[in-house]
Design an enzyme around this catalytic site. Structure first.
Site, short mmCIF file in Angstrom:
data_model
loop_
_atom_site.label_atom_id
_atom_site.label_comp_id
_atom_site.label_asym_id
_atom_site.label_seq_id
_atom_site.Cartn_x
_atom_site.Cartn_y
_atom_site.Cartn_z
N GLY A 17 34.71 39.25 49.21
CA GLY A 17 35.82 38.33 48.97
C GLY A 17 36.59 38.10 50.24
O GLY A 17 36.08 38.28 51.35
N SER A 18 37.85 37.75 50.07
CA SER A 18 38.65 37.38 51.24
C SER A 18 39.13 38.62 52.00
O SER A 18 39.21 39.72 51.44
CB SER A 18 39.85 36.55 50.79
N THR A 19 39.47 38.42 53.25
CA THR A 19 39.94 39.53 54.08
C THR A 19 41.27 40.07 53.55
O THR A 19 41.50 41.28 53.53
CB THR A 19 40.08 39.04 55.55
N GLY B 235 40.45 42.20 50.71
CA GLY B 235 39.70 43.35 51.21
C GLY B 235 40.62 44.46 51.71
O GLY B 235 40.38 45.65 51.48
N GLU C 88 32.67 43.04 52.32
CA GLU C 88 32.07 41.84 52.91
C GLU C 88 33.12 40.75 52.81
O GLU C 88 33.40 40.24 51.73
CB GLU C 88 30.82 41.43 52.12
N CYS D 284 30.62 32.21 53.17
CA CYS D 284 31.24 33.03 54.23
C CYS D 284 30.57 32.77 55.58
O CYS D 284 31.23 32.72 56.60
CB CYS D 284 31.15 34.50 53.85
P1 NAD Z 1 39.05 36.90 46.60
O1 NAD Z 1 39.33 37.95 47.60
O2 NAD Z 1 40.19 36.09 46.10
O3 NAD Z 1 38.37 37.51 45.29
C1 NAD Z 1 37.16 38.23 45.34
C2 NAD Z 1 37.05 39.12 44.13
O4 NAD Z 1 38.07 40.14 44.21
C3 NAD Z 1 37.27 38.44 42.79
O5 NAD Z 1 36.37 39.01 41.85
C4 NAD Z 1 38.71 38.78 42.45
O6 NAD Z 1 38.99 38.76 41.06
C5 NAD Z 1 38.82 40.20 42.99
N1 NAD Z 1 40.17 40.65 43.32
C6 NAD Z 1 41.26 39.89 43.59
N2 NAD Z 1 42.31 40.69 43.90
C7 NAD Z 1 41.86 41.97 43.85
C8 NAD Z 1 42.46 43.25 44.09
N3 NAD Z 1 43.73 43.37 44.48
N4 NAD Z 1 41.68 44.34 43.95
C9 NAD Z 1 40.39 44.24 43.60
N5 NAD Z 1 39.76 43.06 43.35
C10 NAD Z 1 40.49 41.94 43.47
O7 NAD Z 1 37.92 36.01 47.27
P2 NAD Z 1 37.29 34.66 46.74
O8 NAD Z 1 38.34 33.58 46.92
O9 NAD Z 1 36.70 34.87 45.39
O10 NAD Z 1 36.08 34.43 47.77
C11 NAD Z 1 36.20 33.70 48.94
C12 NAD Z 1 36.25 34.63 50.14
O11 NAD Z 1 35.15 35.52 50.10
C13 NAD Z 1 36.12 33.89 51.47
O12 NAD Z 1 37.03 34.42 52.41
C14 NAD Z 1 34.69 34.19 51.91
O13 NAD Z 1 34.47 34.10 53.30
C15 NAD Z 1 34.52 35.55 51.37
N6 NAD Z 1 33.09 35.84 51.21
C16 NAD Z 1 32.53 36.78 52.01
C17 NAD Z 1 31.18 37.05 51.91
C18 NAD Z 1 30.54 38.08 52.78
O14 NAD Z 1 29.48 38.55 52.43
N7 NAD Z 1 31.11 38.47 53.89
C19 NAD Z 1 30.41 36.37 50.96
C20 NAD Z 1 31.02 35.43 50.14
C21 NAD Z 1 32.38 35.19 50.28
#
Ligand code: NAD
Length: 473
Positions: A223-225, A228, A245, A279
């Site tokens: 997910g997002s940094t 993360g 990731e 990503c």
């Molecule tokens: P996000 O961080 O908003 O959410 C990702 C997941 O985390 C979702 O399932 C969400 O419900 C969960 N989540 C949200 N808050 C949380 C918390 N406090 N604790 C635990 N889980 C929580 O990201 P997104 O908007 O779904 O995805 C887009 C981002 O992901 C972009 O920045 C993209 O670059 C990144 N991404 C990275 C990779 C990689 O492999 N490096 C791959 C795909 C996407």
């Protein structure tokens, strides 16, 4: 019987279960509601963790061959339902059917190929005194937190490494795209003991419940940094293993010797695939000044022909942005075109319509400091930037906080390698971008993440290393 894609349940202890309340996401192409999904509670999670812990006792003792057999049967089940999953993926994520089919196909391939990787036992010492073996033992219960851009492949990319190495896994799909994730767990029911593969869907508060849970031993998060960082802080309390990731702002450096007609179609697809919501898409395109004008002209004429629309239409290449929140972020970033006085070479404005559609937009040589260069857009807007000095362009490519991946496009192999060797990133490509394989570890440097997934190294991140000392007596 074809997979039912109208009703959705959590999968806990080998059973389809519901929760006291439900929610739904929307189809981003037309904002129509998608079906209801459960809102998992703390009690649902506790039951899933308890079932996983019980299953772990026997699943972890099975041989790799036994686990591989179950996984291969699961791969067949996914493949048998690939058309239903593809249609469901387009309905929930928005990506065109052709790209959804590729994602589902990759998930089948990953399911089949990840368990062909042998996990070694390495003899580190064998002498009169002792034999010492390094081996890998499973961690226990893994939590797989999945984003909305690749909900099928990224779920499978966590499920298979976890269970192949002897762990049990609880999948938490994104609230924006819960549907395929739940169905993947449902398809697993006949092939694994109860509790080995489970999935629970919920709202924004469910992720933190997983990261806080004392019964979960590892979190694999994509997910997002920003999120993360929260995940890591939360996991620190129980010393969970963590793989992160995260976001990227990939640079591609194009040298002046390239064959423009050959590279432009590749560069264009690798910048705008899935409406740039990947990503590892090209997010900053550095083009040598000697070819810049011709390049830009040809690049724009190629990209302007990408059909934008509902992903179910046969020729669509650019589907909608996946959700309203991301659409609003895209609109905010587009507003910087005017406020920062940037020059669009293509597109440049968003018109509200029945779906979250954003036209492909190319910005002609914006300053390095502009938002479109500094931020990860996750929308089809791409800065094309001029360069002339090799050291300077490498420094600019490496200047971002994130370092997920980067590429160099060049005919001269020595020059290509010289530039590639200086680029930051978990993946560096020459004359391509966004190549992935189940056999190749991938992950980010700097703020793009911690650890890797896939390949032998990715698999061992679902294990503890154990050193077995056998004293010669
Ligand atoms: P996000 O961080 O908003 O959410 C990702 C997941 O985390 C979702 O399932 C969400 O419900 C969960 N989540 C949200 N808050 C949380 C918390 N406090 N604790 C635990 N889980 C929580 O990201 P997104 O908007 O779904 O995805 C887009 C981002 O992901 C972009 O920045 C993209 O670059 C990144 N991404 C990275 C990779 C990689 O492999 N490096 C791959 C795909 C996407």
């Amino acid at each position: 019987m074809p997979l039912d894609t109208t009703t959705f349940h959590n999968v806990i202890n080998g059973e389809l279960t519901s929760s006291p309340s439900t929610r739904h996401s929307i189809n981003p192409a037309n904002k129509e509601p998608n079906p209801e999904v459960p809102v998992a509670t703390q009690e649902d999670l506790d039951r899933a963790v308890s079932s996983a812990k019980t299953a772990f006792k026997t699943w972890s003792k099975k041989s790799y061959a036994e686990r591989r057999k179950a996984i291969l049967a699961y791969a067949d089940a996914i493949e048998a339902n690939k058309d239903e999953l593809t249609a469901l993926l387009t309905k929930e994520q928005g990506k065109p059917l052709t790209q959804a089919a590729v994602e589902v196909g990759m998930a089948v391939t990953w399911t089949r190929q990840l368990p062909t990787i042998e996990i070694p036992e390495t003899v580190l010492q064998d002498d009169d005194n002792a034999k010492v073996i390094q081996r890998y033992v499973p961690l226990g219960v893994a939590g797989a937190i999945v984003p909305w851009n690749f909900p099928v492949l990224l779920a499978i990319g966590k499920i298979i490494p976890a269970v192949y190495t002897g762990n049990c896994v609880i999948v938490k799909p994104s609230p924006f795209t819960p549907y395929c994730g739940l169905k993947l767990a449902e398809l697993a029911i006949p092939h694994f003991p109860p509790g080995v593969i489970q999935a629970i869907s919920g709202g924004d508060d469910l992720g933190p419940l997983l990261t806080e849970h004392p019964g979960i031993d590892k979190i694999s998060f994509t997910g997002s940094t920003v999120t993360g960082r929260r995940v890591m802080a939360s996991c620190a309390k129980t010393l969970k293993r963590v793989t992160l990731e995260l976001g990227g702002n990939d640079a591609a450096i194009v040298c002046d010797d390239v064959d423009l007609d050959k590279v432009i179609p590749n560069l264009a697809v690798l910048s705008f695939l899935t409406s740039s919501q990947i990503c590892m898409m090209i997010k900053r395109l550095y083009v040598h000044e000697k070819i810049y004008s011709t390049f830009l002209e040809k690049y724009v004429s190629f990209v302007k022909n990408f059909p934008v629309g509902d992903g179910t239409a046969a020729d669509t290449f650019i589907g909608p942005i996946q959700n309203g929140m991301q659409y609003e972020k895209a609109k905010d970033l587009f507003s910087s075109i005017k406020s920062e006085n940037l020059t669009p070479a293509l597109g440049g404005s968003i018109t509200d319509s029945k779906g979250f559609f954003v036209p492909p937009t190319i910005i002609d040589n914006p300053p390095e400091t502009s938002r479109v260069v500094q931020e990860e857009p996750f929308a089809p807007i791409l800065p094309v930037l001029k360069w002339s000095d090799e050291d300077d362009v490498v420094a600019r490519a490496n200047a971002a906080d994130s370092a997920l991946a980067a590429s160099v496009w060049c005919k001269d192999p020595e020059r290509a390698r010289r530039i590639a060797d200086q680029l930051d990133g978990g993946s560096v490509w020459i004359n391509t971008h966004f190549e992935v394989s189940p056999f190749v570890p991938f992950g980010g440097h700097k703020a793009s993440g911690i650890g890797t997934e896939w390949g032998l190294q990715g698999l061992t991140q679902y294990c503890n290393s154990q050193s077995l000392w056998i004293k010669k007596v």
